[in-house]
Write a protein that holds these residues in place. Sequence first.
Motif, PDB file in Angstrom:
ATOM      1  N   GLY A  90       1.620  -1.047   0.440  1.00 40.57           N
ATOM      2  CA  GLY A  90      -0.169  -0.116   0.104  1.00 40.57           C
ATOM      3  C   GLY A  90       0.869   1.216   0.265  1.00 40.57           C
ATOM      4  N   ALA A  91       0.277   2.237  -0.532  1.00 44.02           N
ATOM      5  CA  ALA A  91       0.152   3.941  -0.704  1.00 44.02           C
ATOM      6  C   ALA A  91      -0.011   4.598  -0.793  1.00 44.02           C
ATOM      7  CB  ALA A  91       1.976   3.507  -1.868  1.00 44.02           C
ATOM      8  N   GLN A  92       0.238   6.055  -0.368  1.00 44.84           N
ATOM      9  CA  GLN A  92      -0.477   6.999  -0.517  1.00 44.84           C
ATOM     10  C   GLN A  92      -0.394   8.011  -2.429  1.00 44.84           C
ATOM     11  OE1 GLN A  92      -0.019  10.601   1.318  1.00 44.84           O
ATOM     12  NE2 GLN A  92      -1.790  11.720   0.671  1.00 44.84           N
ATOM     13  N   SER A  93      -1.870   7.296  -3.040  1.00 41.91           N
ATOM     14  CA  SER A  93      -2.040   7.339  -4.396  1.00 41.91           C
ATOM     15  C   SER A  93      -1.259   9.613  -4.902  1.00 41.91           C
ATOM     16  CB  SER A  93      -3.241   8.312  -5.215  1.00 41.91           C
ATOM     17  OG  SER A  93      -3.616   8.170  -4.419  1.00 41.91           O
ATOM     18  N   SER A  94      -1.029  10.094  -6.173  1.00 46.63           N
ATOM     19  CA  SER A  94      -0.318  10.905  -6.238  1.00 46.63           C
ATOM     20  C   SER A  94       0.760  11.258  -5.310  1.00 46.63           C
ATOM     21  CB  SER A  94      -1.521  12.126  -6.039  1.00 46.63           C
ATOM     22  OG  SER A  94      -2.396  11.856  -7.009  1.00 46.63           O
ATOM     23  N   SER A  95       1.558  10.491  -4.658  1.00 42.27           N
ATOM     24  CA  SER A  95       3.222  11.025  -4.158  1.00 42.27           C
ATOM     25  C   SER A  95       4.243   9.917  -4.944  1.00 42.27           C
ATOM     26  CB  SER A  95       3.054  10.043  -2.495  1.00 42.27           C
ATOM     27  OG  SER A  95       2.568   9.155  -2.741  1.00 42.27           O
ATOM     28  N   THR A  96       5.461  10.103  -4.021  1.00 40.45           N
ATOM     29  CA  THR A  96       6.452   9.828  -4.451  1.00 40.45           C
ATOM     30  C   THR A  96       6.525   8.737  -3.895  1.00 40.45           C
ATOM     31  OG1 THR A  96       8.097  10.665  -2.738  1.00 40.45           O
ATOM     32  CG2 THR A  96       8.375  11.954  -4.623  1.00 40.45           C
ATOM     33  N   GLN A  97       6.059   8.286  -3.363  1.00 43.15           N
ATOM     34  CA  GLN A  97       5.995   6.794  -2.805  1.00 43.15           C
ATOM     35  C   GLN A  97       4.921   5.460  -2.986  1.00 43.15           C
ATOM     36  OE1 GLN A  97       5.759   9.766  -0.638  1.00 43.15           O
ATOM     37  NE2 GLN A  97       3.813   8.855   0.802  1.00 43.15           N
ATOM     38  N   SER A  98       4.251   6.458  -4.019  1.00 40.67           N
ATOM     39  CA  SER A  98       2.666   5.703  -4.475  1.00 40.67           C
ATOM     40  C   SER A  98       3.679   5.231  -5.826  1.00 40.67           C
ATOM     41  CB  SER A  98       2.025   6.663  -4.780  1.00 40.67           C
ATOM     42  OG  SER A  98       1.565   7.511  -5.902  1.00 40.67           O
ATOM     43  N   ILE A  99       4.390   6.178  -7.045  1.00 45.28           N
ATOM     44  CA  ILE A  99       5.564   6.403  -7.568  1.00 45.28           C
ATOM     45  C   ILE A  99       6.542   4.699  -7.934  1.00 45.28           C
ATOM     46  CG2 ILE A  99       7.171   7.349  -9.783  1.00 45.28           C
ATOM     47  CD1 ILE A  99       5.201  10.393  -8.626  1.00 45.28           C
ATOM     48  N   TYR A 100       7.261   4.831  -6.398  1.00 41.78           N
ATOM     49  CA  TYR A 100       7.969   3.629  -6.253  1.00 41.78           C
ATOM     50  C   TYR A 100       7.071   2.824  -6.501  1.00 41.78           C
ATOM     51  CZ  TYR A 100      11.915   2.038  -4.152  1.00 41.78           C
ATOM     52  OH  TYR A 100      13.127   0.745  -4.707  1.00 41.78           O
ATOM     53  N   ALA A 101       6.238   2.436  -5.390  1.00 43.08           N
ATOM     54  CA  ALA A 101       5.779   1.209  -4.957  1.00 43.08           C
ATOM     55  C   ALA A 101       4.540   0.772  -6.319  1.00 43.08           C
ATOM     56  CB  ALA A 101       4.248   1.224  -4.529  1.00 43.08           C
ATOM     57  N   GLU A 102       4.387   1.538  -7.308  1.00 49.27           N
ATOM     58  CA  GLU A 102       4.506   1.603  -8.724  1.00 49.27           C
ATOM     59  C   GLU A 102       5.324   1.120  -9.370  1.00 49.27           C
ATOM     60  OE1 GLU A 102      -0.170   2.492  -9.513  1.00 49.27           O
ATOM     61  OE2 GLU A 102       0.802   4.105  -9.896  1.00 49.27           O
ATOM     62  N   ASP A 103       5.838   2.015 -10.086  1.00 49.52           N
ATOM     63  CA  ASP A 103       7.692   1.194 -10.546  1.00 49.52           C
ATOM     64  C   ASP A 103       7.962   0.377 -10.686  1.00 49.52           C
ATOM     65  OD1 ASP A 103       6.491   3.616 -12.068  1.00 49.52           O
ATOM     66  OD2 ASP A 103       7.833   4.796 -11.923  1.00 49.52           O
ATOM     67  N   VAL A 104       8.263   0.275  -9.403  1.00 43.86           N
ATOM     68  CA  VAL A 104       9.462  -1.247  -8.618  1.00 43.86           C
ATOM     69  C   VAL A 104       9.163  -2.062  -8.296  1.00 43.86           C
ATOM     70  CG1 VAL A 104      11.817  -0.896  -7.121  1.00 43.86           C
ATOM     71  CG2 VAL A 104      11.527   1.345  -8.058  1.00 43.86           C
ATOM     72  N   TYR A 105       8.345  -1.536  -6.716  1.00 39.63           N
ATOM     73  CA  TYR A 105       7.994  -3.072  -6.420  1.00 39.63           C
ATOM     74  C   TYR A 105       6.780  -3.855  -7.751  1.00 39.63           C
ATOM     75  CZ  TYR A 105      10.115  -2.083  -2.232  1.00 39.63           C
ATOM     76  OH  TYR A 105      10.854  -1.296  -1.189  1.00 39.63           O
ATOM     77  N   GLY A 106       6.118  -3.183  -8.195  1.00 39.13           N
ATOM     78  CA  GLY A 106       4.582  -3.128  -9.247  1.00 39.13           C
ATOM     79  C   GLY A 106       5.553  -3.806 -10.043  1.00 39.13           C
ATOM     80  N   ALA A 107       6.626  -3.269 -10.726  1.00 40.29           N
ATOM     81  CA  ALA A 107       7.397  -4.104 -11.860  1.00 40.29           C
ATOM     82  C   ALA A 107       7.870  -5.525 -11.766  1.00 40.29           C
ATOM     83  CB  ALA A 107       8.292  -2.929 -12.126  1.00 40.29           C
ATOM     84  N   ALA A 108       8.791  -5.695  -9.918  1.00 41.21           N
ATOM     85  CA  ALA A 108       8.810  -6.561  -9.250  1.00 41.21           C
ATOM     86  C   ALA A 108       7.887  -7.976  -9.275  1.00 41.21           C
ATOM     87  CB  ALA A 108       9.972  -6.580  -8.572  1.00 41.21           C
ATOM     88  N   GLY A 109       6.444  -7.805  -9.119  1.00 41.75           N
ATOM     89  CA  GLY A 109       5.224  -8.253  -8.968  1.00 41.75           C
ATOM     90  C   GLY A 109       4.793  -8.210  -7.860  1.00 41.75           C
ATOM     91  N   ALA A 110       5.074  -7.260  -6.980  1.00 38.61           N
ATOM     92  CA  ALA A 110       3.677  -6.692  -5.964  1.00 38.61           C
ATOM     93  C   ALA A 110       3.163  -6.244  -6.474  1.00 38.61           C
ATOM     94  CB  ALA A 110       4.594  -6.176  -4.955  1.00 38.61           C
ATOM     95  N   GLU A 111       1.408  -6.447  -5.986  1.00 37.17           N
ATOM     96  CA  GLU A 111       0.747  -5.756  -6.214  1.00 37.17           C
ATOM     97  C   GLU A 111       0.499  -5.033  -4.979  1.00 37.17           C
ATOM     98  OE1 GLU A 111      -4.760  -6.045  -5.975  1.00 37.17           O
ATOM     99  OE2 GLU A 111      -3.338  -8.250  -5.129  1.00 37.17           O
ATOM    100  N   VAL A 112       0.427  -3.302  -6.108  1.00 31.38           N
ATOM    101  CA  VAL A 112      -0.141  -2.387  -5.186  1.00 31.38           C
ATOM    102  C   VAL A 112      -1.791  -1.821  -5.173  1.00 31.38           C
ATOM    103  CG1 VAL A 112       1.286   0.062  -5.569  1.00 31.38           C
ATOM    104  CG2 VAL A 112       2.476  -1.865  -5.602  1.00 31.38           C
ATOM    105  N   LYS A 113      -1.461  -1.242  -3.896  1.00 28.18           N
ATOM    106  CA  LYS A 113      -2.758  -0.972  -3.207  1.00 28.18           C
ATOM    107  C   LYS A 113      -2.406   0.628  -3.095  1.00 28.18           C
ATOM    108  CE  LYS A 113      -7.317  -0.826  -1.378  1.00 28.18           C
ATOM    109  NZ  LYS A 113      -7.768  -2.003  -0.458  1.00 28.18           N
ATOM    110  N   LEU A 114      -3.402   2.023  -3.959  1.00 24.76           N
ATOM    111  CA  LEU A 114      -3.214   3.023  -3.698  1.00 24.76           C
ATOM    112  C   LEU A 114      -4.694   3.861  -2.979  1.00 24.76           C
ATOM    113  CD1 LEU A 114      -1.737   4.007  -6.860  1.00 24.76           C
ATOM    114  CD2 LEU A 114      -0.369   3.511  -5.290  1.00 24.76           C
ATOM    115  N   TYR A 115      -4.196   4.660  -1.751  1.00 26.02           N
ATOM    116  CA  TYR A 115      -4.842   5.467  -0.703  1.00 26.02           C
ATOM    117  C   TYR A 115      -5.064   6.414  -0.743  1.00 26.02           C
ATOM    118  CZ  TYR A 115      -5.106   0.458   1.127  1.00 26.02           C
ATOM    119  OH  TYR A 115      -5.265  -0.885   1.485  1.00 26.02           O
TER     120      TYR A 115
END
Length: 252
Positions: free
Chosen positions: A136-161
């Motif tokens: 999980g991460a907050q939407s429209s934030s640098t942490q959401s960008i990292y979560a999607e671009d890095v963790y998501g690309a590595a196979g994690a499911e990312v949920k934004l809040y």
Amino acid sequence: MNRVKSLATACVLLIGGVGGAQAESLRIATEGAYPPFNYVDSNNELHGFDVDIAKALCAKMQVECTLVAQDWDGIIPALMANKFDAVVASMVVTEERQKKISFTDRYYRTRLAVAVPKDSSLADTRPATLEGKLVGAQSSSTQSIYAEDVYGAAGAEVKLYPTQDDANSDLANGRLDAVVNDKFPLLDWLAKSGRDCCKLLGDIQGSDDEVAIAVRQDDQALRERLNQALADIRADGTYQQIVSRYFEFDIY
């Protein structure tokens, strides 16, 4: 970073000794849902490191300032629409944001970190470690960008809040395997409401960023005044006094 629903009330700071060309009023936005940097108390009043920095800058510039809370997702559009003059809300400087708005010099540095449930078997914050996990991460934030671009690309499911508080709540209630957030507010949450459920997995190496004040691109005069005020509160000790209210270490 974290955010409250729209507040009808504003916190007004009146600074004496205003005169001449500096007699204008300024409206400064923060989020109000990102403790300890900005938050709203039971009386609907804004507090936190960002709020204290904004007040100190207004005092140094000798201007009358109104502090207002603004939801994070709409904070840049609202700045560009002239709803306020500056944003002091722990906003990280990014190339994408600089296409729309301008930033002052930094007023602190931050880095990303990951929190997990206390019984988690995850060993570290590497992308491969979080493969197949719900992050999980907050939407429209640098942490959401990292979560999607890095963790998501590595196979994690990312949920934004909408807010980091929402993500933290789902982590505490067992609905997430991990959350990504800036380290300082994450530590603050873990030391308080998250202490019984969750733990820090670790920092995300190489994620250090600078946090600055946002202004409109056509408002460079205000940007330079804020830069001078930042330099002044650093030089006269005001900045360190504010830091010491919230942290036991230097965040500059």
